[in-house]
Design a protein around this motif. Structure first.
Motif, short mmCIF file in Angstrom:
data_model
loop_
_atom_site.label_atom_id
_atom_site.label_comp_id
_atom_site.label_asym_id
_atom_site.label_seq_id
_atom_site.Cartn_x
_atom_site.Cartn_y
_atom_site.Cartn_z
N GLY A 197 -12.24 -3.49 15.91
CA GLY A 197 -11.04 -4.27 15.66
C GLY A 197 -10.68 -5.14 16.85
O GLY A 197 -10.33 -6.32 16.70
N GLU A 198 -10.77 -4.57 18.06
CA GLU A 198 -10.48 -5.34 19.27
C GLU A 198 -11.47 -6.49 19.42
O GLU A 198 -11.10 -7.60 19.80
N LEU A 199 -12.74 -6.24 19.12
CA LEU A 199 -13.75 -7.29 19.19
C LEU A 199 -13.45 -8.39 18.19
O LEU A 199 -13.47 -9.58 18.53
N PHE A 200 -13.17 -8.01 16.92
CA PHE A 200 -12.89 -9.02 15.89
C PHE A 200 -11.68 -9.86 16.29
O PHE A 200 -11.67 -11.08 16.11
N ASP A 201 -10.65 -9.21 16.82
CA ASP A 201 -9.44 -9.94 17.22
C ASP A 201 -9.76 -10.96 18.31
O ASP A 201 -9.27 -12.10 18.28
N SER A 202 -10.58 -10.56 19.26
CA SER A 202 -10.95 -11.46 20.34
C SER A 202 -11.74 -12.67 19.83
O SER A 202 -11.53 -13.80 20.26
N LEU A 203 -12.65 -12.42 18.87
CA LEU A 203 -13.42 -13.52 18.28
C LEU A 203 -12.50 -14.48 17.51
O LEU A 203 -12.66 -15.70 17.58
N ASN A 204 -11.53 -13.92 16.80
CA ASN A 204 -10.67 -14.74 15.96
C ASN A 204 -9.65 -15.55 16.75
O ASN A 204 -9.10 -16.53 16.23
N LYS A 205 -9.39 -15.17 17.99
CA LYS A 205 -8.47 -15.94 18.82
C LYS A 205 -8.96 -17.36 19.05
O LYS A 205 -8.18 -18.26 19.38
N ARG A 270 3.51 -3.60 14.75
CA ARG A 270 2.99 -4.70 15.56
C ARG A 270 1.56 -4.98 15.11
O ARG A 270 0.91 -4.12 14.51
N VAL A 271 1.11 -6.19 15.39
CA VAL A 271 -0.25 -6.55 15.02
C VAL A 271 -1.22 -5.88 15.99
O VAL A 271 -1.13 -6.10 17.20
N HIS A 272 -2.11 -5.08 15.45
CA HIS A 272 -3.14 -4.45 16.28
C HIS A 272 -4.34 -5.38 16.45
O HIS A 272 -4.85 -5.55 17.55
N SER A 273 -4.76 -6.00 15.34
CA SER A 273 -5.90 -6.92 15.42
C SER A 273 -5.94 -7.82 14.19
O SER A 273 -5.55 -7.40 13.10
N VAL A 274 -6.38 -9.04 14.40
CA VAL A 274 -6.71 -9.94 13.30
C VAL A 274 -8.21 -9.75 13.06
O VAL A 274 -9.03 -10.19 13.85
N ASP A 275 -8.56 -9.08 11.97
CA ASP A 275 -9.93 -8.61 11.77
C ASP A 275 -10.86 -9.68 11.20
O ASP A 275 -12.07 -9.63 11.42
N THR A 281 -7.49 -16.94 3.80
CA THR A 281 -6.87 -15.63 4.03
C THR A 281 -7.17 -15.09 5.43
O THR A 281 -8.12 -15.53 6.10
N SER A 282 -6.35 -14.14 5.84
CA SER A 282 -6.56 -13.41 7.09
C SER A 282 -6.42 -11.92 6.80
O SER A 282 -5.49 -11.51 6.09
N LYS A 283 -7.36 -11.13 7.31
CA LYS A 283 -7.24 -9.67 7.24
C LYS A 283 -6.66 -9.20 8.56
O LYS A 283 -7.21 -9.52 9.62
N VAL A 284 -5.56 -8.46 8.49
CA VAL A 284 -4.84 -8.07 9.70
C VAL A 284 -4.59 -6.57 9.68
O VAL A 284 -4.14 -6.03 8.67
N THR A 285 -4.88 -5.90 10.80
CA THR A 285 -4.56 -4.49 10.94
C THR A 285 -3.25 -4.35 11.69
O THR A 285 -3.08 -4.93 12.76
N LEU A 286 -2.32 -3.58 11.11
CA LEU A 286 -1.02 -3.36 11.70
C LEU A 286 -0.93 -1.93 12.22
O LEU A 286 -1.41 -1.00 11.57
#
Length: 610
Positions: A197-205, A270-275, A281-286
């Motif tokens: 999840g952390e990796l996906f969030d970093s890529l999506n930034k 809070r948003v944990h990661s944008v997966d 669409t966006s898949k988001v983990t809260l």
């Protein structure tokens, strides 16, 4: 900035944390999407692959063991015939070939590694001499003590990574094992993440839609919190772990047979990661936090007498415990950015010792009842609702509320739309009779001259010379119109009263549906507290527009001299603005369709009367 495709290697503990879930929408399945897009190149140690297959096999064996135990417990309480008759035969199903199931699970993991086109690192990249030196010199990942030998697999994997990527080629290492990270060395080309999840969030930034996603989540935070709360109430997706184990393995607590949600409140997230971010669409983990109260039940065999003749316990009491938890849990949503709508994906909340704040027994005939009666009499004397009467207070107030007035007004508008179609049926029926006459050419011609742009009526080559086959096509079209109008007119009228715990299905004339729901009253009134009951409007896509009924429980505090120092009146607040907006949009759309139908009917009626 990453240079794509970026090499990613994954530790076994990441697969373990995901429970080898390869279903659609799971974190591991999202990894495949990144591979397919050319953003990630997966590189796995052959040791990770073998460990993972060993762990997934162990998982399957455990499931088989649970299934066998469940079958035994079911048959202790009932007979196979009765269980099969009532349709619960699946509870008796067990596999007699555990090895075949284990093999299938291993094949599933192998298939996944092939799907993500993983590069598998072999043992030829391991420098055994150097690892043995690290072992005796106690270099990472080796530590003092008996655990040292268990770090050999980490040392092998770390050596494979070093050999494969050297000191210049970038590699992302996904692991939550600090010892393994140390073994990999903190070099510039090693980029560490604790989870996928952390990796996906970093890529999506790096995606332009990332900021839009975060802004919409902030804008929708109330609706999302309300939807999460509603999802939990509807699904009771909670697992309570009543037993605890200390460092010596001593067990305390209760092994619950059943547990039910009593109350949930104060949901924040809070948003944990944008997966994942796609075109729409966006898949988001809260990461969510909530206060959750659960009623749990267990059979008290410890205090029940044993009958040596029947070989069974007598007078086994069913004990009710209430557990209060401050729970942290994750959930994932699908966010439709264009419409600012969202869908909550399935999730489960685990409640255990780490979240438990209190636990106490609920007794049916509590001695507190008398004290509560006295307290309620005092509240009535001060002009407040007794704490045990708030359910009736809410129910009595609902019919005269603005919520009922506004919602029922819209319901009646929908009813009127449906009633119009009864008249439409009559006109279609008259035209069908007319078409059965030999002198219908004039009527058809009149209709076609006026319906050319606003109807799906069948095409006629020459209105001055209409063929019999064309008349038959018109009859078929008209019959379909009649059947549809008849179906709409026969819909049950929407209710003229609202009640807690009920859902109302609002059917559009185009086949669409909305579901309006007011939750059951599940409150535990405490003086000065606010209690919320959710209101929801759900559309065809499963998106929910939220509102609430808020109850403020009245109270008075007195100072030392007997004067009032603080207080608040009993109050009910209804929040449903977004629901009204959505209903009004729905009604406008249905009105436009009805007006179009009315225009067709008007032309037909005019032709029949000419």
């Amino acid at each position: 900035m990453f240079k794509y495709p970026i090499a990613v290697t994954i530790d076994t503990n990441i697969f373990d944390a995901a429970k080898y879930d390869l279903s659609e929408g799971s974190t591991l399945r999202l990894l495949k999407n990144y591979v397919d897009k050319g953003l990630i190149k997966v590189v796995l140690s052959n040791i990770v692959v073998r460990e993972s297959k060993k762990h997934i096999a162990k998982q399957v064996k455990k499931v088989c063991s649970i299934a066998r135990k469940l079958r035994t417990e079911v048959l202790q309480e009932s007979t196979e015939h009765l269980v099969n008759y009532i349709g619960l035969n699946r509870l008796l199903e067990i596999s007699k070939d555990k090895d075949t199931l284990v093999k299938k699970s291993e094949e599933l993991f192998d298939d996944f590694t092939h799907e993500i086109n993983a590069e598998i690192l072999g043992t030829d990249l391991i420098n055994l001499e150097r690892i043995i030196d690290d072992y005796f010199e106690i270099n990472p990942p080796f530590e003092e003590g008996e655990k040292k030998r268990k770090e050999f697999p980490d040392a092998f994997i770390a050596d494979q990574i070093k050999k494969r990527f050297g000191e210049t080629e970038d590699v992302v290492i996904v692991s939550n094992d600090e010892g393994f990270k140390k073994a990999c060395c903190q070099t510039k080309n090693h980029i560490f993440f604790n989870s996928l999840g952390e990796l996906f969030d970093s890529l999506n930034k790096e995606d332009a839609a990332y900021t839009e996603t975060m802004n919409q989540i902030k804008e929708l935070q109330f609706r999302i919190s309300a939807a999460v709360l509603e999802y939990i109430k509807l699904n009771e997706n909670i697992d309570v772990r009543g037993l605890s184990y200390d460092k010596d393995g001593i067990v305390s607590g209760f092994d619950y047979d059943e547990f039910y949600l009593n109350n949930i409140s104060d949901i924040t997230f809070r948003v944990h990661s944008v997966d994942e971010i796609s075109k729409d669409t966006s898949k988001v983990t809260l990461l969510c936090n909530a206060n959750i109260s659960v009623d749990c039940y267990y059979e008290d065999y410890e205090n029940a007498p044993w009958d040596s003749e029947t070989k069974d316990y007598l007078f086994v009491e069913n004990i009710q415990m209430r557990e209060e938890h401050c729970a942290y849990f994750g959930c994932r949503i699908d966010l439709e950015r264009a419409t600012k709508s969202f869908k909550i994906l399935p999730f489960t909340i685990i409640l255990g010792g780490d979240s438990r704040k209190d636990r106490y027994e609920i007794k049916g005939n509590s001695v507190d009842n008398y004290e509560q009666e006295i307290h309620d009499m005092d509240r009535e004397y001060l002009g407040f609702i007794p704490l045990g009467s708030y359910e009736s207070y809410l129910e009595d107030a609902l019919p005269d509320s603005e919520l009922s007035s506004e919602i029922l007004e819209r319901f009646e508008t929908v009813n009127e739309l449906h009633r119009k179609f009864e008249d439409f049926c009559n006109i279609y029926d008259l035209l069908l009779d007319e078409l059965n006459n030999s002198n219908s050419q004039k009527t058809i011609k009149s209709i076609y001259e006026n319906l050319s742009d606003i109807s799906d009526i069948p095409h006629i080559v020459n209105v001055d010379n209409i063929k019999d086959s064309e008349v038959e096509e018109i009859k078929k079209w008209l019959n379909d119109k009649y059947e549809k109008a008849s179906e709409i007119s026969e819909e049950d009228s929407l209710t003229d009263t609202l009640n807690y715990g009920e859902s109302v299905v609002i059917k559009g004339i185009d086949g669409s549906e909305l579901i309006f729901t007011i939750d059951e009253i599940k409150i535990c009134p405490i003086e000065g507290n606010e209690e919320f009951i959710n209101i929801n409007l759900t559309n065809n896509q499963g998106d929910k527009i939220g509102g609430y009924v808020k109850l403020l429980v009245g109270y008075l505090d007195f100072d030392e001299d007997g004067g009032v120092s603080d207080g608040a009146n009993d109050e009910i607040e209804y929040e449903f603005d977004e629901i009204i907006k959505e209903l009004d949009c729905f009604i406008i759309e249905q009105n436009q369709l009805a007006e179009k139908e009315a225009k067709i009917v008007e032309i037909i009626e005019s032709a029949l009367n000419s």
